[in-house]
Each structure stands twice: as structure tokens, then as C-alpha cells.
Motif scaffolding. Sequence first.
Motif, PDB file in Angstrom:
ATOM      1  N   MET A  84      -5.810 -25.890  -0.164  1.00 26.33           N
ATOM      2  CA  MET A  84      -6.955 -25.150   0.376  1.00 26.33           C
ATOM      3  C   MET A  84      -7.026 -23.741  -0.204  1.00 26.33           C
ATOM      4  SD  MET A  84      -6.716 -26.426   4.342  1.00 26.33           S
ATOM      5  CE  MET A  84      -7.920 -25.276   5.004  1.00 26.33           C
ATOM      6  N   LYS A  85      -5.857 -23.077  -0.321  1.00 26.46           N
ATOM      7  CA  LYS A  85      -5.813 -21.703  -0.831  1.00 26.46           C
ATOM      8  C   LYS A  85      -6.246 -21.650  -2.302  1.00 26.46           C
ATOM      9  CE  LYS A  85      -2.722 -17.679  -1.049  1.00 26.46           C
ATOM     10  NZ  LYS A  85      -2.921 -17.367  -2.487  1.00 26.46           N
ATOM     11  N   SER A  86      -5.654 -22.496  -3.118  1.00 28.27           N
ATOM     12  CA  SER A  86      -5.951 -22.453  -4.548  1.00 28.27           C
ATOM     13  C   SER A  86      -7.381 -22.904  -4.835  1.00 28.27           C
ATOM     14  CB  SER A  86      -4.956 -23.321  -5.329  1.00 28.27           C
ATOM     15  OG  SER A  86      -5.074 -24.685  -4.954  1.00 28.27           O
ATOM     16  N   LEU A  87      -7.847 -23.931  -4.121  1.00 26.40           N
ATOM     17  CA  LEU A  87      -9.189 -24.444  -4.339  1.00 26.40           C
ATOM     18  C   LEU A  87     -10.237 -23.417  -3.925  1.00 26.40           C
ATOM     19  CD1 LEU A  87     -10.955 -26.805  -5.223  1.00 26.40           C
ATOM     20  CD2 LEU A  87     -10.734 -27.764  -2.917  1.00 26.40           C
ATOM     21  N   SER A  88      -9.982 -22.728  -2.826  1.00 30.66           N
ATOM     22  CA  SER A  88     -10.902 -21.696  -2.353  1.00 30.66           C
ATOM     23  C   SER A  88     -11.054 -20.601  -3.404  1.00 30.66           C
ATOM     24  CB  SER A  88     -10.397 -21.112  -1.038  1.00 30.66           C
ATOM     25  OG  SER A  88     -11.266 -20.109  -0.574  1.00 30.66           O
ATOM     26  N   GLU A  89      -9.938 -20.165  -3.978  1.00 30.28           N
ATOM     27  CA  GLU A  89      -9.966 -19.117  -5.003  1.00 30.28           C
ATOM     28  C   GLU A  89     -10.732 -19.585  -6.242  1.00 30.28           C
ATOM     29  OE1 GLU A  89      -5.844 -18.366  -5.592  1.00 30.28           O
ATOM     30  OE2 GLU A  89      -5.627 -17.142  -3.764  1.00 30.28           O
ATOM     31  N   THR A  90     -10.518 -20.829  -6.618  1.00 32.17           N
ATOM     32  CA  THR A  90     -11.186 -21.386  -7.802  1.00 32.17           C
ATOM     33  C   THR A  90     -12.694 -21.437  -7.617  1.00 32.17           C
ATOM     34  OG1 THR A  90      -9.262 -22.734  -8.359  1.00 32.17           O
ATOM     35  CG2 THR A  90     -11.369 -23.411  -9.296  1.00 32.17           C
ATOM     36  N   VAL A 147     -14.561 -19.679  -5.603  1.00 30.92           N
ATOM     37  CA  VAL A 147     -15.125 -18.323  -5.558  1.00 30.92           C
ATOM     38  C   VAL A 147     -15.363 -17.820  -6.984  1.00 30.92           C
ATOM     39  CG1 VAL A 147     -14.610 -15.915  -5.021  1.00 30.92           C
ATOM     40  CG2 VAL A 147     -14.202 -17.670  -3.306  1.00 30.92           C
ATOM     41  N   LYS A 148     -14.395 -18.080  -7.857  1.00 23.54           N
ATOM     42  CA  LYS A 148     -14.531 -17.664  -9.255  1.00 23.54           C
ATOM     43  C   LYS A 148     -15.709 -18.367  -9.928  1.00 23.54           C
ATOM     44  CE  LYS A 148      -9.623 -16.616  -9.922  1.00 23.54           C
ATOM     45  NZ  LYS A 148      -8.366 -17.064 -10.569  1.00 23.54           N
ATOM     46  N   ARG A 149     -16.029 -19.573  -9.437  1.00 23.53           N
ATOM     47  CA  ARG A 149     -17.153 -20.329 -10.006  1.00 23.53           C
ATOM     48  C   ARG A 149     -18.493 -19.917  -9.390  1.00 23.53           C
ATOM     49  NH1 ARG A 149     -16.309 -25.163 -12.717  1.00 23.53           N
ATOM     50  NH2 ARG A 149     -18.512 -24.790 -13.248  1.00 23.53           N
ATOM     51  N   GLY A 150     -18.453 -18.921  -8.511  1.00 28.13           N
ATOM     52  CA  GLY A 150     -19.692 -18.382  -7.959  1.00 28.13           C
ATOM     53  C   GLY A 150     -20.154 -19.029  -6.670  1.00 28.13           C
ATOM     54  N   LEU A 151     -19.320 -19.846  -6.057  1.00 30.76           N
ATOM     55  CA  LEU A 151     -19.699 -20.500  -4.807  1.00 30.76           C
ATOM     56  C   LEU A 151     -19.148 -19.738  -3.608  1.00 30.76           C
ATOM     57  CD1 LEU A 151     -19.234 -24.312  -5.543  1.00 30.76           C
ATOM     58  CD2 LEU A 151     -21.077 -22.776  -6.204  1.00 30.76           C
ATOM     59  N   ASP A 152     -19.791 -19.943  -2.475  1.00 37.24           N
ATOM     60  CA  ASP A 152     -19.322 -19.367  -1.216  1.00 37.24           C
ATOM     61  C   ASP A 152     -19.124 -20.532  -0.254  1.00 37.24           C
ATOM     62  OD1 ASP A 152     -18.608 -17.642   0.752  1.00 37.24           O
ATOM     63  OD2 ASP A 152     -20.614 -16.836   1.129  1.00 37.24           O
ATOM     64  N   VAL A 153     -17.864 -20.974  -0.116  1.00 37.56           N
ATOM     65  CA  VAL A 153     -17.590 -22.195   0.635  1.00 37.56           C
ATOM     66  C   VAL A 153     -16.586 -21.946   1.749  1.00 37.56           C
ATOM     67  CG1 VAL A 153     -17.986 -23.571  -1.454  1.00 37.56           C
ATOM     68  CG2 VAL A 153     -15.636 -22.985  -0.778  1.00 37.56           C
ATOM     69  N   LYS A 154     -16.493 -22.929   2.634  1.00 38.23           N
ATOM     70  CA  LYS A 154     -15.407 -22.952   3.613  1.00 38.23           C
ATOM     71  C   LYS A 154     -14.732 -24.308   3.493  1.00 38.23           C
ATOM     72  CE  LYS A 154     -17.648 -22.261   7.427  1.00 38.23           C
ATOM     73  NZ  LYS A 154     -18.074 -22.173   8.847  1.00 38.23           N
ATOM     74  N   ILE A 155     -13.438 -24.328   3.697  1.00 37.79           N
ATOM     75  CA  ILE A 155     -12.668 -25.569   3.611  1.00 37.79           C
ATOM     76  C   ILE A 155     -12.019 -25.802   4.965  1.00 37.79           C
ATOM     77  CG2 ILE A 155     -10.843 -26.814   2.414  1.00 37.79           C
ATOM     78  CD1 ILE A 155     -11.305 -24.994   0.004  1.00 37.79           C
ATOM     79  N   ILE A 156     -12.295 -26.953   5.546  1.00 34.36           N
ATOM     80  CA  ILE A 156     -11.797 -27.267   6.890  1.00 34.36           C
ATOM     81  C   ILE A 156     -10.837 -28.440   6.814  1.00 34.36           C
ATOM     82  CG2 ILE A 156     -12.441 -28.020   9.213  1.00 34.36           C
ATOM     83  CD1 ILE A 156     -15.158 -26.726   8.787  1.00 34.36           C
ATOM     84  N   TYR A 157      -9.676 -28.274   7.439  1.00 34.90           N
ATOM     85  CA  TYR A 157      -8.684 -29.358   7.498  1.00 34.90           C
ATOM     86  C   TYR A 157      -8.544 -29.796   8.944  1.00 34.90           C
ATOM     87  CZ  TYR A 157      -4.415 -32.016   6.625  1.00 34.90           C
ATOM     88  OH  TYR A 157      -3.495 -33.021   6.512  1.00 34.90           O
ATOM     89  N   SER A 158      -8.668 -31.090   9.203  1.00 31.25           N
ATOM     90  CA  SER A 158      -8.587 -31.576  10.585  1.00 31.25           C
ATOM     91  C   SER A 158      -8.036 -32.987  10.623  1.00 31.25           C
ATOM     92  CB  SER A 158      -9.980 -31.544  11.245  1.00 31.25           C
ATOM     93  OG  SER A 158     -10.876 -32.387  10.552  1.00 31.25           O
ATOM     94  N   GLY A 159      -7.545 -33.353  11.815  1.00 31.13           N
ATOM     95  CA  GLY A 159      -7.047 -34.708  12.010  1.00 31.13           C
ATOM     96  C   GLY A 159      -5.759 -35.003  11.272  1.00 31.13           C
ATOM     97  N   GLY A 160      -5.119 -33.973  10.687  1.00 36.81           N
ATOM     98  CA  GLY A 160      -3.867 -34.186   9.972  1.00 36.81           C
ATOM     99  C   GLY A 160      -4.038 -34.886   8.633  1.00 36.81           C
ATOM    100  N   MET A 161      -5.306 -35.030   8.175  1.00 39.61           N
ATOM    101  CA  MET A 161      -5.517 -35.745   6.916  1.00 39.61           C
ATOM    102  C   MET A 161      -6.869 -35.455   6.258  1.00 39.61           C
ATOM    103  SD  MET A 161      -6.111 -39.545   8.575  1.00 39.61           S
ATOM    104  CE  MET A 161      -6.647 -40.357   7.096  1.00 39.61           C
TER     105      MET A 161
END
Length: 422
Positions: A143-149, A151-165
Motif C-alpha cells: 500500500m505504501k509503495s503503490l501509493s507513492e508510485t 502520486v508520481k504518476r499524477g493520480l490522487d488515490v486512496k487504498i483501502i485494505y479490509s477483510g484481511g485480504m
Amino acid sequence: MDRLKSSASLMIVSDLDHTMVDHHDPENLSILRFNALWEAKYRHDSLLVFSTGRSPTLYKQLRKEKPMLTPDITIMSVGTEITYGNAMVPDEGWVDFLNHKWDNKIVTEETSKIPELTLQSETEQRPHKASFYVKKEKAQEIMKSLSETLVKRGLDVKIIYSGGMDLDILPQGAGKGQALAYLHKKLKAEGKLPQNTLACGDSGNDAELFTIPDVHGVMVKNAQEELLQWHTENAKNNPKIIHADERCAAGIIQAIGHFNLGPNTSPRDVPDLLDAKLDQFDPAYEVVKFYLFLERWRRAEVSESYLNHLKAVCSPAGVYVNPFGIEQVFDDVIGKLKDCYGDRKGKQYRVWVDQVFPTKIDSNTWLVKFKKLEQTGEEQQGCYTTAILSSKDVEPSQGLKWVHVHQTWIDGSASDDKNWFL
């Protein structure tokens, strides 16, 4: 939302899987208790919102499997799709809002470089949502590395992890909480902000719901560790958010009582329906009570003496037109019903009503429209029902008289079962 001319008395915004729907309850008693309470006491002046991570495809599949009510509003795909009413009309304003700094192609390109991410089924990939499976021990790092990537590509996203999978990538403005905030803003602009809102959830993607100002919240008893941890870290001392003692929909009912949001005794919790006497005429309650009696009759959960009560509330010369188009008088229908006592005993047979809307057409007559549904095991069928109920020559404690009932099959629900009653 347009059916209400003023503010809803209560708006319930509930997750589905393991919140409204208990997948460990084969009899579906928890959700059936909620259904009866909602239709009897809330449907006429309140709003029901289902907020689910499911796509429209999986949402519709769940509706065929479980005894679910029809919501006024459906929030799907982890808050990226908002639709209204039976026809599920999309909110185009929400679509335009989510397009800001979002590009599905870039998300697909970058996630394809991460072997630990397993793409979920095609139905779960939506215009504003990319969904994957990932092992718990890898989730935070990815989640951390993908979020940074991104952002560098010009997107503004949120990443949600749930249900343990489950890992979902959404536009930054999306999510269950943001969708609820959007609805509140829209309703407020129309002068219809609900008097109270109750948010209900069990997993990480529900946490946002509890951050919206002035919202009551309930984490059901079976809430997952990720949501309980979020609560400990962010809302431990917030009296507006409780962890229920009851599972799933039963926990929602508990929260209604805890926050004094309205009646919280479901008709299904009344052991003897003959004791359910009212001080004033209430056609919605009478409809729920009537069909609950019908279920208990066919499951042999009441004594045969209850048939006298049924005769008392049905006008002898009243007319019933069944879904097959056959017209009968109530006396004949009750005679046939007598022969069906206990014919569903020992089976997973349930009856519920949906979208009960009464209209008073004169001083002592109501026209009531609703859906009547039955489920035996996994087989579900239902019909549209129009009933005329009268208060002429009866007291509220006696209940309304059933004068006329007309039914037609719901599309795809037609049956050859001649034992369909009322």
C-alpha cells in the motif's frame, strides 16, 4: 429520496456482508427481525441505504440469496457508485466528482508490476475501483509503495485494505464515508437532511462512515480486528460510536435502542401476535403482523386456534385475486389455508414484506402497496401486492379489516406452486 417531502426521521446506512447480512445464520433471523421492524415502523418516513464493497453484479446476486429489503439508495463498489430507487438510477454528479485525478489505465499499468497482487474477478473491476487480493503480511508495504508510485504518476488515490485480504484502489474522493458525506450535502441542499443517521459496519472499509459529523455509529459484535483497532486509535472516547453486543442486523436494532432513534422492538420479537394490540390504526404494522402470522401458521409455530383470528380480520365477502389471476372470496382462501397448517414445518421457510406504502383514501380506508416474498431454502419468489384495509366498525385493538387483496408475480418469480397464499 424524492418520495419524502421532508427530512427523513432516520437514515440507516449499512454495510451488507457480515453487517446487515449474517452469513453464519442459516435461518436469517437477524435480518428478518430488522426487516419486520423497518417495514412496520420506519419505511414510511425514513431512508434505508445499503453501502457495500460489492459490485452491482454481486449485489444483485446477494439479493437473490438472502431476504433483503429494497433500499432507497445503494452505495456500491466501496463508495464509488451511488444509485437511487428500484431502477438503481446512477448519480451522475458523483461520477463527475470521482473523475478528478483518476485514470484506470495508469492504475492497471502500475499494479501489474506487483506480483503479490492477485486481481479479483472481472465483475469487481469498476470504472472507479480496482480490486485485488493480497496476503495480510504484505499489505502495508505494498500500500505504501503503490501509493507513492501513483502520486508520481499524477493520480490522487486512496487504498483501502479490509477483510484481511481485500485491497481496493479508489479515487481520493471516493469511499463509503465520502459517499455518505456527499448524500448528506445533497439532502441538506434540498432541505431534507435526516434528523438522525445511523452508520453500521464490521470491517475496515466501513471506518470512514463513522467519521462523518453528527452520525451515530455501530460496529456489530462480529466486527473485524481492523475496524476495532481503528476505533481504539481514533474514536475510543466517542459516545456516538458503540460496539454492539449482538451480531449483524441484531446489533443494528440494538443501536437504534441505545441511541433512542425510534422504536426498536421488532414484530418478530413478539411471541404471541394476538398480544400485539395497538392504540391507533397502523396499516403498515398490520401488514407485517399478518404475514408474520402466515409464516408461523405454515411452520406450525402457532396453535390452530389462531385461524379464528385470521377469520376475524378478513372480511367474509372480501375478494382475493391471486398471482395466477384466480379470484376467490376470503372465506374460501381461509378454508384452504386451514389445510396447509404446518406444511412448511421443519423447513427453512420464511415470509417477509418489502416497501410497504399505505395511502389513506377516505376516513376509514387505506390502500396499501407492497411486495410479499417467500423463501424456502435457497428458492425465493414474490409478488406485488395491493390491499385495501378498513377501520369501519372495528377498534384499533382489534386490527384493521382486510377487504381486498390483488397480487401479480414479480418478474422472474412466477411459480407453479398452487399453495401460494395471500
